[in-house]
Motif scaffolding. Sequence first.
Motif, PDB file in Angstrom:
ATOM      1  N   ARG A  85       0.811  -1.218   0.000  1.00 20.94           N
ATOM      2  CA  ARG A  85       0.000   0.000   0.000  1.00 20.94           C
ATOM      3  C   ARG A  85       0.842   1.264   0.000  1.00 20.94           C
ATOM      4  NH1 ARG A  85      -1.838  -0.881   5.002  1.00 20.94           N
ATOM      5  NH2 ARG A  85      -3.260   0.890   5.063  1.00 20.94           N
ATOM      6  N   GLY A  86       2.114   1.167   0.359  1.00 22.24           N
ATOM      7  CA  GLY A  86       2.990   2.327   0.325  1.00 22.24           C
ATOM      8  C   GLY A  86       3.834   2.352  -0.948  1.00 22.24           C
ATOM      9  N   GLN A  87       3.901   3.498  -1.597  1.00 25.37           N
ATOM     10  CA  GLN A  87       4.831   3.633  -2.726  1.00 25.37           C
ATOM     11  C   GLN A  87       6.273   3.554  -2.245  1.00 25.37           C
ATOM     12  OE1 GLN A  87       3.336   7.369  -4.082  1.00 25.37           O
ATOM     13  NE2 GLN A  87       2.170   6.466  -5.778  1.00 25.37           N
ATOM     14  N   ALA A  88       6.492   3.986  -1.003  1.00 24.92           N
ATOM     15  CA  ALA A  88       7.781   3.822  -0.327  1.00 24.92           C
ATOM     16  C   ALA A  88       7.477   3.543   1.143  1.00 24.92           C
ATOM     17  CB  ALA A  88       8.649   5.056  -0.478  1.00 24.92           C
ATOM     18  N   ILE A  89       8.445   2.919   1.837  1.00 23.38           N
ATOM     19  CA  ILE A  89       8.193   2.405   3.182  1.00 23.38           C
ATOM     20  C   ILE A  89       9.327   2.833   4.102  1.00 23.38           C
ATOM     21  CG2 ILE A  89       7.883   0.265   4.534  1.00 23.38           C
ATOM     22  CD1 ILE A  89       7.102  -1.002   1.703  1.00 23.38           C
ATOM     23  N   VAL A  90       8.969   3.076   5.371  1.00 21.42           N
ATOM     24  CA  VAL A  90       9.956   3.280   6.433  1.00 21.42           C
ATOM     25  C   VAL A  90       9.735   2.172   7.454  1.00 21.42           C
ATOM     26  CG1 VAL A  90      10.822   4.826   8.219  1.00 21.42           C
ATOM     27  CG2 VAL A  90       9.930   5.766   6.076  1.00 21.42           C
ATOM     28  N   THR A  91      10.799   1.471   7.850  1.00 18.18           N
ATOM     29  CA  THR A  91      10.589   0.328   8.728  1.00 18.18           C
ATOM     30  C   THR A  91      11.784   0.055   9.629  1.00 18.18           C
ATOM     31  OG1 THR A  91       9.845  -1.981   8.796  1.00 18.18           O
ATOM     32  CG2 THR A  91      11.509  -1.413   7.133  1.00 18.18           C
ATOM     33  N   ASP A  92      11.524  -0.611  10.756  1.00 15.37           N
ATOM     34  CA  ASP A  92      12.572  -1.164  11.604  1.00 15.37           C
ATOM     35  C   ASP A  92      12.414  -2.681  11.727  1.00 15.37           C
ATOM     36  OD1 ASP A  92      10.267  -1.221  13.151  1.00 15.37           O
ATOM     37  OD2 ASP A  92      11.159  -0.218  14.894  1.00 15.37           O
ATOM     38  N   ARG A  93      11.620  -3.276  10.835  1.00 14.62           N
ATOM     39  CA  ARG A  93      11.433  -4.726  10.815  1.00 14.62           C
ATOM     40  C   ARG A  93      12.280  -5.347   9.711  1.00 14.62           C
ATOM     41  NH1 ARG A  93       8.216  -7.736  13.690  1.00 14.62           N
ATOM     42  NH2 ARG A  93       6.573  -6.804  14.968  1.00 14.62           N
ATOM     43  N   LEU A  94      13.018  -6.397  10.070  1.00 17.43           N
ATOM     44  CA  LEU A  94      13.882  -7.060   9.103  1.00 17.43           C
ATOM     45  C   LEU A  94      13.088  -7.588   7.921  1.00 17.43           C
ATOM     46  CD1 LEU A  94      16.548  -8.232   8.111  1.00 17.43           C
ATOM     47  CD2 LEU A  94      16.191 -10.181   9.645  1.00 17.43           C
ATOM     48  N   HIS A  95      11.944  -8.208   8.191  1.00 22.71           N
ATOM     49  CA  HIS A  95      11.224  -8.830   7.083  1.00 22.71           C
ATOM     50  C   HIS A  95      10.350  -7.863   6.308  1.00 22.71           C
ATOM     51  CE1 HIS A  95      12.866 -12.535   8.678  1.00 22.71           C
ATOM     52  NE2 HIS A  95      12.703 -12.974   7.448  1.00 22.71           N
ATOM     53  N   VAL A  96      10.113  -6.680   6.811  1.00 21.87           N
ATOM     54  CA  VAL A  96       9.564  -5.648   5.936  1.00 21.87           C
ATOM     55  C   VAL A  96      10.647  -5.245   4.935  1.00 21.87           C
ATOM     56  CG1 VAL A  96       8.636  -3.307   5.803  1.00 21.87           C
ATOM     57  CG2 VAL A  96       7.858  -4.839   7.615  1.00 21.87           C
ATOM     58  N   HIS A  97      11.891  -5.136   5.409  1.00 18.46           N
ATOM     59  CA  HIS A  97      13.016  -4.889   4.497  1.00 18.46           C
ATOM     60  C   HIS A  97      13.124  -6.005   3.455  1.00 18.46           C
ATOM     61  CE1 HIS A  97      17.070  -4.631   2.942  1.00 18.46           C
ATOM     62  NE2 HIS A  97      17.462  -5.674   3.644  1.00 18.46           N
ATOM     63  N   ILE A  98      13.128  -7.257   3.890  1.00 16.87           N
ATOM     64  CA  ILE A  98      13.287  -8.370   2.955  1.00 16.87           C
ATOM     65  C   ILE A  98      12.113  -8.446   1.988  1.00 16.87           C
ATOM     66  CG2 ILE A  98      13.332 -10.898   2.788  1.00 16.87           C
ATOM     67  CD1 ILE A  98      15.016 -10.906   5.355  1.00 16.87           C
ATOM     68  N   CYS A  99      10.895  -8.330   2.501  1.00 23.83           N
ATOM     69  CA  CYS A  99       9.726  -8.427   1.620  1.00 23.83           C
ATOM     70  C   CYS A  99       9.630  -7.222   0.689  1.00 23.83           C
ATOM     71  CB  CYS A  99       8.450  -8.573   2.450  1.00 23.83           C
ATOM     72  SG  CYS A  99       8.304 -10.194   3.263  1.00 23.83           S
ATOM     73  N   SER A 100      10.114  -6.063   1.124  1.00 27.42           N
ATOM     74  CA  SER A 100      10.164  -4.907   0.221  1.00 27.42           C
ATOM     75  C   SER A 100      11.098  -5.178  -0.944  1.00 27.42           C
ATOM     76  CB  SER A 100      10.601  -3.657   0.984  1.00 27.42           C
ATOM     77  OG  SER A 100       9.634  -3.285   1.957  1.00 27.42           O
ATOM     78  N   LEU A 101      12.198  -5.878  -0.684  1.00 28.96           N
ATOM     79  CA  LEU A 101      13.079  -6.290  -1.780  1.00 28.96           C
ATOM     80  C   LEU A 101      12.380  -7.284  -2.704  1.00 28.96           C
ATOM     81  CD1 LEU A 101      16.480  -6.749   0.114  1.00 28.96           C
ATOM     82  CD2 LEU A 101      15.893  -4.912  -1.479  1.00 28.96           C
ATOM     83  N   LEU A 102      11.615  -8.205  -2.124  1.00 25.47           N
ATOM     84  CA  LEU A 102      10.925  -9.201  -2.949  1.00 25.47           C
ATOM     85  C   LEU A 102       9.884  -8.564  -3.856  1.00 25.47           C
ATOM     86  CD1 LEU A 102      10.393 -12.191  -0.457  1.00 25.47           C
ATOM     87  CD2 LEU A 102      12.281 -11.811  -2.044  1.00 25.47           C
ATOM     88  N   ILE A 103       9.231  -7.483  -3.395  1.00 29.15           N
ATOM     89  CA  ILE A 103       8.204  -6.832  -4.227  1.00 29.15           C
ATOM     90  C   ILE A 103       8.752  -5.630  -4.991  1.00 29.15           C
ATOM     91  CG2 ILE A 103       6.337  -7.623  -2.715  1.00 29.15           C
ATOM     92  CD1 ILE A 103       6.104  -4.731  -1.675  1.00 29.15           C
ATOM     93  N   GLY A 104      10.020  -5.294  -4.759  1.00 25.69           N
ATOM     94  CA  GLY A 104      10.634  -4.214  -5.513  1.00 25.69           C
ATOM     95  C   GLY A 104      10.210  -2.828  -5.092  1.00 25.69           C
ATOM     96  N   ARG A 105       9.939  -2.603  -3.797  1.00 24.38           N
ATOM     97  CA  ARG A 105       9.521  -1.300  -3.308  1.00 24.38           C
ATOM     98  C   ARG A 105      10.656  -0.607  -2.560  1.00 24.38           C
ATOM     99  NH1 ARG A 105       3.752  -0.863  -3.237  1.00 24.38           N
ATOM    100  NH2 ARG A 105       3.312  -1.263  -5.433  1.00 24.38           N
TER     101      ARG A 105
END
Length: 334
Positions: free
Chosen positions: A265-285
């Motif tokens: 839902r975010g065009q860009a994301i701010v996070t402190d979760r490791l798997h938000v980082h990893i999943c953002s890489l998987l979806i290309g965000r």
Amino acid sequence: MTSKSNLVLIKELQDRIHDCLKDYLSVDEPMAILDFPDIRNCGDSAIWLGEMAYLKDHYGKRPAYVSRIDDFSAEELEQAMPSGPIFIHGGGNFGDIWVAHQDFRERILERFPNRQIIQFPQSIHYASPARIEESARAIARHKNFVLLVRDEESKEFAEKHFDCHVRLCPDMAFAIGAIKPAAAEFPVLAMLRSDKEKAGDVDLSAYGDIPVEDWTSESARSVRVSKAIGAASGLLTLKPGEVRLRKLDAAAHNRFQRGIRQISRGQAIVTDRLHVHICSLLIGRPHAVLDNSYGKVRRFMNAFSGGTDLSYKATSLDDGIAWARSRAGQRIAA
């Protein structure tokens, strides 16, 4: 450091995972995975699905036995697979923050002294020297424990304190591969921890336009339904172990898809979760990354995943939001 595309990075990390695991698996020998993550955290489900995807892609197999902590049966495991390695689910619970998982891990080491036990990739953190010694004794008694870790600091710690084989291995979620995201709904999404690994209280009152969420909330009914659907097909003809695996798989898929929909839902994301980082890489965000309470996220990025233009190591929340807004603006302009 030259940046690379997320697709190149994903493939490189998948190859490194296989280099680590190929010594412990074969097509013919059965294996088990213990400590299924029946919890709300979508990241743990991503790890599980990566473990399952790796087994299917490289060996065309599924575990002969799986369990959560609370429904584990040594007798059922031995009946399902009289021989073969026992794997323990990966993640960030090796140590004394999430003690139930460490207690279970050490009970398995004690219960199966003659089985090879392999820990899927973990991050390590202890606060108590006494608990380090307790874990070290359990590992030393076993003699055939393989510990895969997700960062150099965990590797150095394990080699110093534990008498076992230690190897550096990427997080298993990368075995899922690239994923097509859902459509974005707003420029920036803040996905910040609300549990005991959060780095501190954050104040986003100055950013009223940015949704602040975590992914540890879910509908209990949705998970019950997904488990039931997973078990329904051929229920009467399946062995109990396969029924359990289908139920757990269905719950993991439900949680993972919920997490992917949420961060998409975010065009860009701010996070402190490791798997938000990893999943953002998987979806290309694009995503700006803060750290968790003990450095787990940055440690992993330093070891494996920090070399793409999609991720940015933010120095502060304000810095991360400014970067995410700039990247969201670029995506809108494009």
